[in-house]
Design a protein around this motif. Structure first.
Motif, PDB file in Angstrom:
ATOM      1  N   VAL A 129      16.517  12.966  16.586  1.00  0.00           N
ATOM      2  CA  VAL A 129      17.496  14.064  16.192  1.00  0.00           C
ATOM      3  C   VAL A 129      18.975  13.788  16.054  1.00  0.00           C
ATOM      4  O   VAL A 129      19.550  12.827  16.645  1.00  0.00           O
ATOM      5  CB  VAL A 129      17.512  15.113  17.369  1.00  0.00           C
ATOM      6  N   GLY A 130      19.415  14.181  14.969  1.00  0.00           N
ATOM      7  CA  GLY A 130      20.972  13.908  14.672  1.00  0.00           C
ATOM      8  C   GLY A 130      21.631  14.922  14.262  1.00  0.00           C
ATOM      9  O   GLY A 130      20.973  16.012  14.080  1.00  0.00           O
ATOM     10  N   GLU A 131      23.049  14.907  14.033  1.00  0.00           N
ATOM     11  CA  GLU A 131      23.932  15.928  13.858  1.00  0.00           C
ATOM     12  C   GLU A 131      24.654  15.710  12.527  1.00  0.00           C
ATOM     13  O   GLU A 131      25.330  14.564  12.432  1.00  0.00           O
ATOM     14  CB  GLU A 131      24.569  16.294  14.921  1.00  0.00           C
ATOM     15  N   THR A 132      24.481  16.593  11.476  1.00  0.00           N
ATOM     16  CA  THR A 132      25.455  16.302  10.518  1.00  0.00           C
ATOM     17  C   THR A 132      25.829  17.573  10.146  1.00  0.00           C
ATOM     18  O   THR A 132      25.389  18.780  10.002  1.00  0.00           O
ATOM     19  CB  THR A 132      24.415  15.943   9.309  1.00  0.00           C
TER      20      THR A 132
ATOM     21  N   LYS B 179      19.626  18.168  13.469  1.00  0.00           N
ATOM     22  CA  LYS B 179      18.166  18.210  12.672  1.00  0.00           C
ATOM     23  C   LYS B 179      17.390  17.266  13.177  1.00  0.00           C
ATOM     24  O   LYS B 179      17.820  16.101  13.558  1.00  0.00           O
ATOM     25  CB  LYS B 179      18.858  17.735  11.250  1.00  0.00           C
ATOM     26  N   LEU B 180      16.214  17.833  12.806  1.00  0.00           N
ATOM     27  CA  LEU B 180      15.042  16.695  13.154  1.00  0.00           C
ATOM     28  C   LEU B 180      14.785  15.807  12.178  1.00  0.00           C
ATOM     29  O   LEU B 180      14.403  16.352  10.845  1.00  0.00           O
ATOM     30  CB  LEU B 180      13.782  17.643  13.658  1.00  0.00           C
ATOM     31  N   HIS B 181      14.518  14.644  12.217  1.00  0.00           N
ATOM     32  CA  HIS B 181      14.333  13.653  11.152  1.00  0.00           C
ATOM     33  C   HIS B 181      12.730  13.262  11.711  1.00  0.00           C
ATOM     34  O   HIS B 181      12.843  12.867  12.764  1.00  0.00           O
ATOM     35  CB  HIS B 181      14.971  12.431  11.219  1.00  0.00           C
ATOM     36  N   LEU B 182      11.818  13.518  10.813  1.00  0.00           N
ATOM     37  CA  LEU B 182      10.634  12.982  11.016  1.00  0.00           C
ATOM     38  C   LEU B 182       9.636  12.224   9.961  1.00  0.00           C
ATOM     39  O   LEU B 182      10.027  12.527   8.575  1.00  0.00           O
ATOM     40  CB  LEU B 182       9.584  14.269  11.001  1.00  0.00           C
ATOM     41  N   GLU B 183       9.453  10.976  10.261  1.00  0.00           N
ATOM     42  CA  GLU B 183       8.806  10.343   9.275  1.00  0.00           C
ATOM     43  C   GLU B 183       7.483   9.801   9.573  1.00  0.00           C
ATOM     44  O   GLU B 183       7.021   9.346  10.949  1.00  0.00           O
ATOM     45  CB  GLU B 183       9.810   8.722   9.021  1.00  0.00           C
ATOM     46  N   TRP B 184       6.311  10.020   8.602  1.00  0.00           N
ATOM     47  CA  TRP B 184       5.348   9.744   8.772  1.00  0.00           C
ATOM     48  C   TRP B 184       4.895   8.509   7.640  1.00  0.00           C
ATOM     49  O   TRP B 184       4.873   8.689   6.361  1.00  0.00           O
ATOM     50  CB  TRP B 184       4.125  10.978   8.544  1.00  0.00           C
ATOM     51  N   LYS B 185       4.646   7.172   8.200  1.00  0.00           N
ATOM     52  CA  LYS B 185       4.289   6.113   7.264  1.00  0.00           C
ATOM     53  C   LYS B 185       2.823   5.471   7.456  1.00  0.00           C
ATOM     54  O   LYS B 185       2.591   5.301   8.530  1.00  0.00           O
ATOM     55  CB  LYS B 185       5.703   5.115   7.421  1.00  0.00           C
ATOM     56  N   GLU B 186       2.167   5.586   6.487  1.00  0.00           N
ATOM     57  CA  GLU B 186       0.838   4.723   6.455  1.00  0.00           C
ATOM     58  C   GLU B 186       0.742   3.238   6.312  1.00  0.00           C
ATOM     59  O   GLU B 186       1.557   2.961   5.257  1.00  0.00           O
ATOM     60  CB  GLU B 186      -0.071   5.639   5.575  1.00  0.00           C
ATOM     61  N   HIS B 187       0.154   2.500   6.961  1.00  0.00           N
ATOM     62  CA  HIS B 187       0.041   1.155   6.794  1.00  0.00           C
ATOM     63  C   HIS B 187      -1.403   0.705   6.646  1.00  0.00           C
ATOM     64  O   HIS B 187      -2.381   1.159   7.598  1.00  0.00           O
ATOM     65  CB  HIS B 187       0.853   0.263   7.939  1.00  0.00           C
ATOM     66  N   GLY B 188      -1.833  -0.287   5.956  1.00  0.00           N
ATOM     67  CA  GLY B 188      -3.182  -1.012   5.779  1.00  0.00           C
ATOM     68  C   GLY B 188      -4.250  -0.011   5.363  1.00  0.00           C
ATOM     69  O   GLY B 188      -5.343  -0.658   5.709  1.00  0.00           O
ATOM     70  N   GLY B 189      -4.245   0.919   4.715  1.00  0.00           N
ATOM     71  CA  GLY B 189      -5.053   1.733   4.104  1.00  0.00           C
ATOM     72  C   GLY B 189      -5.510   1.053   2.678  1.00  0.00           C
ATOM     73  O   GLY B 189      -4.785  -0.124   2.300  1.00  0.00           O
ATOM     74  N   PRO B 190      -6.240   1.666   1.883  1.00  0.00           N
ATOM     75  CA  PRO B 190      -6.561   1.410   0.503  1.00  0.00           C
ATOM     76  C   PRO B 190      -5.160   1.534  -0.334  1.00  0.00           C
ATOM     77  O   PRO B 190      -4.211   2.294   0.150  1.00  0.00           O
ATOM     78  CB  PRO B 190      -7.653   2.184   0.138  1.00  0.00           C
ATOM     79  N   PRO B 191      -5.061   0.593  -1.323  1.00  0.00           N
ATOM     80  CA  PRO B 191      -4.035   0.810  -2.164  1.00  0.00           C
ATOM     81  C   PRO B 191      -3.604   2.372  -2.753  1.00  0.00           C
ATOM     82  O   PRO B 191      -4.551   3.145  -3.010  1.00  0.00           O
ATOM     83  CB  PRO B 191      -4.265   0.090  -3.377  1.00  0.00           C
ATOM     84  N   VAL B 192      -2.513   2.596  -2.698  1.00  0.00           N
ATOM     85  CA  VAL B 192      -2.173   3.977  -3.061  1.00  0.00           C
ATOM     86  C   VAL B 192      -1.727   4.553  -4.299  1.00  0.00           C
ATOM     87  O   VAL B 192      -1.061   3.711  -5.010  1.00  0.00           O
ATOM     88  CB  VAL B 192      -0.945   4.659  -1.861  1.00  0.00           C
ATOM     89  N   SER B 193      -2.304   5.486  -4.842  1.00  0.00           N
ATOM     90  CA  SER B 193      -1.711   5.868  -6.164  1.00  0.00           C
ATOM     91  C   SER B 193      -1.571   7.546  -6.250  1.00  0.00           C
ATOM     92  O   SER B 193      -2.016   8.027  -5.374  1.00  0.00           O
ATOM     93  CB  SER B 193      -2.592   5.736  -7.284  1.00  0.00           C
ATOM     94  N   GLU B 194      -0.549   7.880  -7.005  1.00  0.00           N
ATOM     95  CA  GLU B 194      -0.493   9.372  -7.022  1.00  0.00           C
ATOM     96  C   GLU B 194      -1.587  10.156  -7.414  1.00  0.00           C
ATOM     97  O   GLU B 194      -2.407   9.691  -8.420  1.00  0.00           O
ATOM     98  CB  GLU B 194       0.504   9.570  -8.166  1.00  0.00           C
ATOM     99  N   PRO B 195      -1.957  10.997  -6.651  1.00  0.00           N
ATOM    100  CA  PRO B 195      -3.206  11.978  -6.812  1.00  0.00           C
ATOM    101  C   PRO B 195      -3.126  12.714  -8.047  1.00  0.00           C
ATOM    102  O   PRO B 195      -2.081  13.181  -8.355  1.00  0.00           O
ATOM    103  CB  PRO B 195      -3.487  12.971  -5.581  1.00  0.00           C
ATOM    104  N   GLN B 196      -4.255  12.992  -8.477  1.00  0.00           N
ATOM    105  CA  GLN B 196      -4.309  13.784 -10.017  1.00  0.00           C
ATOM    106  C   GLN B 196      -4.073  15.172  -9.777  1.00  0.00           C
ATOM    107  O   GLN B 196      -3.379  16.096 -10.406  1.00  0.00           O
ATOM    108  CB  GLN B 196      -5.526  13.473 -10.776  1.00  0.00           C
TER     109      GLN B 196
END
Lengths: 125, 384
Positions: B312-315, B320-337
């Motif tokens: 939580v930060g203040e600007t 504000k709540l900062h939330l980050e979801w990061k995935e690791h070690g999965g199959p190579p990622v590409s933009e979905p069609q």
């Protein structure tokens, strides 16, 4: 009056519940309408109304910044037909001066809403 | 302050509390009390009669005839001394009585000479003051007059008791009226929320329908979404403002991966409570993120894992709540069609519903989602 579109009717949508708003937008687009918004606040919609005029509007009775009164007054002034789509009976008391306007109680099937829109559009031709 | 001739069996603070409990001090004259002093004066053939209540720094008269005052200082009070005696207390000649000979009402106007008073006592035995009669000449009281004065004093106490019972009843009625109003408000609020939830569910039906190809697929996606929504609602506290802890909202979705031998997710962030209007959309977002990770991302491959960080930060004065979801070690990622409802929810619903800034990145080594959402500054609490 400047219309932003050619043949497709332009519908202004005010709705502060995002999922409802997006679904409404998709339903209207599927039925061959152009959508302005959806706006979650009266102030954002008022700003938009400074530059454009829709053919029709769907208003949630209460937006994030309060009741939709000002928008309804502005639309009445510009002779734009509108309907109020609200889940709350109490809002009718809140907006008693618009009692003659079509009120549709949430939720209704999208077909019903689209049909009401058509009727309003036909009514003003 | 009280006469030390007797050591009373009660505490002055208790006596004063009992007196205040009658809620009678400084109230306007009432005919019921006025009639009792008039009767006392007539029966005792005295020019002055009072219902005197002994407060902490004054004596106050609920009713009086012949004196023309509503209160006096305590050093003028004869009742203060006399109320400590049982039954009817009589002082036949005040100028010759060492307790009262220097009293300003004896030495000066109205030159009182005679006093007779019957104590006003609560059912618990605490003296509140006296019903008294006074005269400007020295005299006595007949047995009948004394008996009547004492009987009238009981009537005064009975009236005070009745008055208090009515005041207490009115207070209880007022309190229950407020509870009723509060209940009505909560029921209205509940109606609002139920209608909104139904409309949201209808929206989910439409959105899910648009992004699924078969009924089975629709049914599965839709019921998972409803179930996730229900789980977030389970977490909401039962007060008016309904909050839920962010960690538990996330665990609702990721819990099935907690049993794995290899850690499949890490949650890094401080304890934080989200109000319902943020908790519900965030819960839906985490559901979509998890579903996508299971189908295409890090949770679809044995070695993959998800890291969720928040702070939580203040600007500019806005928390504000900062939330980050990061995935690791999965199959190579590409933009979905094809853009499914999950992505729509992240990119369109969150900004609109929570005023959030949202970033979705299909980074090759793992999907990344970032959100900055303002936390509610102040809450409008309805007054009950």
């Amino acid at each position: 009056m400047t219309k932003l579109t050619g043949s497709k009717p332009l519908v202004l949508v005010l709705e502060d519940e995002a999922i409802i708003a997006l679904n409404l937008q998709d339903d209207l687009q599927d039925a061959g309408h152009e959508v302005a918004g959806p706006f979650a606040t009266c102030s954002a919609a008022l700003e938009w109304l400074q530059t454009a005029t829709p053919d029709l509007a769907i208003l949630d009775a209460t937006l994030k910044d309060g009741p939709c009164r000002e928008i309804a007054l502005e639309l009445s002034r510009c002779d734009v037909p509108f309907l109020i789509y609200s889940g709350h009976q109490q809002d009718r008391q809140l907006l008693a001066e618009f009692d003659h306007i079509t009120w549709i109680e949430k939720p209704v099937p999208s077909a019903v809403l689209v049909q009401e829109c058509q009727q309003l559009l036909v009514g003003c031709d | 302050m009280l006469n030390d001739e007797f050591l009373p069996p009660w505490k002055e603070s208790d006596r004063l509390a009992a007196l205040r409990g009658y809620r009678v001090l400084d109230t306007p004259p009432e005919p019921e009390f006025d009639a009792l002093v008039q009767l006392a004066a007539r029966i005792c053939q005295a020019p002055i009669a009072l219902i005197s209540l002994i407060d902490d720094h004054r004596q106050w008269f609920k009713a009086e005839v012949g004196l023309g005052m509503r209160e006096t200082a305590l050093d003028c009070s004869i009742c203060l001394t006399m109320m400590l005696r049982p039954g009817v207390a009589v002082a036949p000649n005040l100028t010759e009585d060492p307790r009262f000979s220097t009293n300003p009402l004896v030495t000066g106007e109205p030159h009182l000479r005679f006093y007779a008073g019957a104590v006003l006592r609560t059912p618990d035995g605490l003296p509140l003051g006296a019903l008294c009669v006074l005269d400007r000449v020295s005299r006595g009281l007949t047995a009948d007059q004394a008996f009547t004065l004492e009987t009238l004093a009981h009537q005064v106490t009975a009236l005070l008791e009745l008055r208090r019972a009515i005041a207490e009843r009115d207070e209880r009625l007022e309190a229950s009226h407020q509870i009723e109003q509060r209940q009505a408000l909560l029921v209205r609020e509940l109606h609002h929320r139920v209608k909104n939830t139904l409309a949201t569910v209808q929206g989910l039906v439409g959105a899910t329908g648009r992004s699924t190809g078969s009924f089975d697929e629709f049914y599965l996606s839709f019921s998972n979404r409803i179930s996730s929504l229900a789980k977030t609602h389970n977490l909401l506290t039962e007060d008016y403002w309904q909050t839920a802890t962010l960690r538990e909202i996330i665990l609702n979705e990721l819990k099935p991966f907690a049993e794995s031998q290899q850690p499949r997710f890490r949650l890094i962030g401080p304890p934080i409570e989200l109000s319902a209007d943020l908790a519900v959309p965030v819960g839906m977002a985490v559901h979509e993120l998890t579903t996508n990770a299971v189908r295409y991302g890090a949770l679809s491959a044995p070695g993959g894992h998800v890291e969720v960080r928040w702070s939580v930060g203040e600007t500019e004065g806005i928390r504000k709540l900062h939330l980050e979801w990061k995935e690791h070690g999965g199959p190579p990622v590409s933009e979905p069609q094809h853009q499914g409802f999950g992505t729509t929810l992240l990119q369109r619903v969150l900004p609109m519903q929570c005023n959030a800034e949202v970033e979705v990145k299909y980074e090759r080594d793992g999907f990344l989602f970032r959100m900055n959402a303002p936390l509610m500054k102040q809450r409008l609490v309805p007054t009950y």
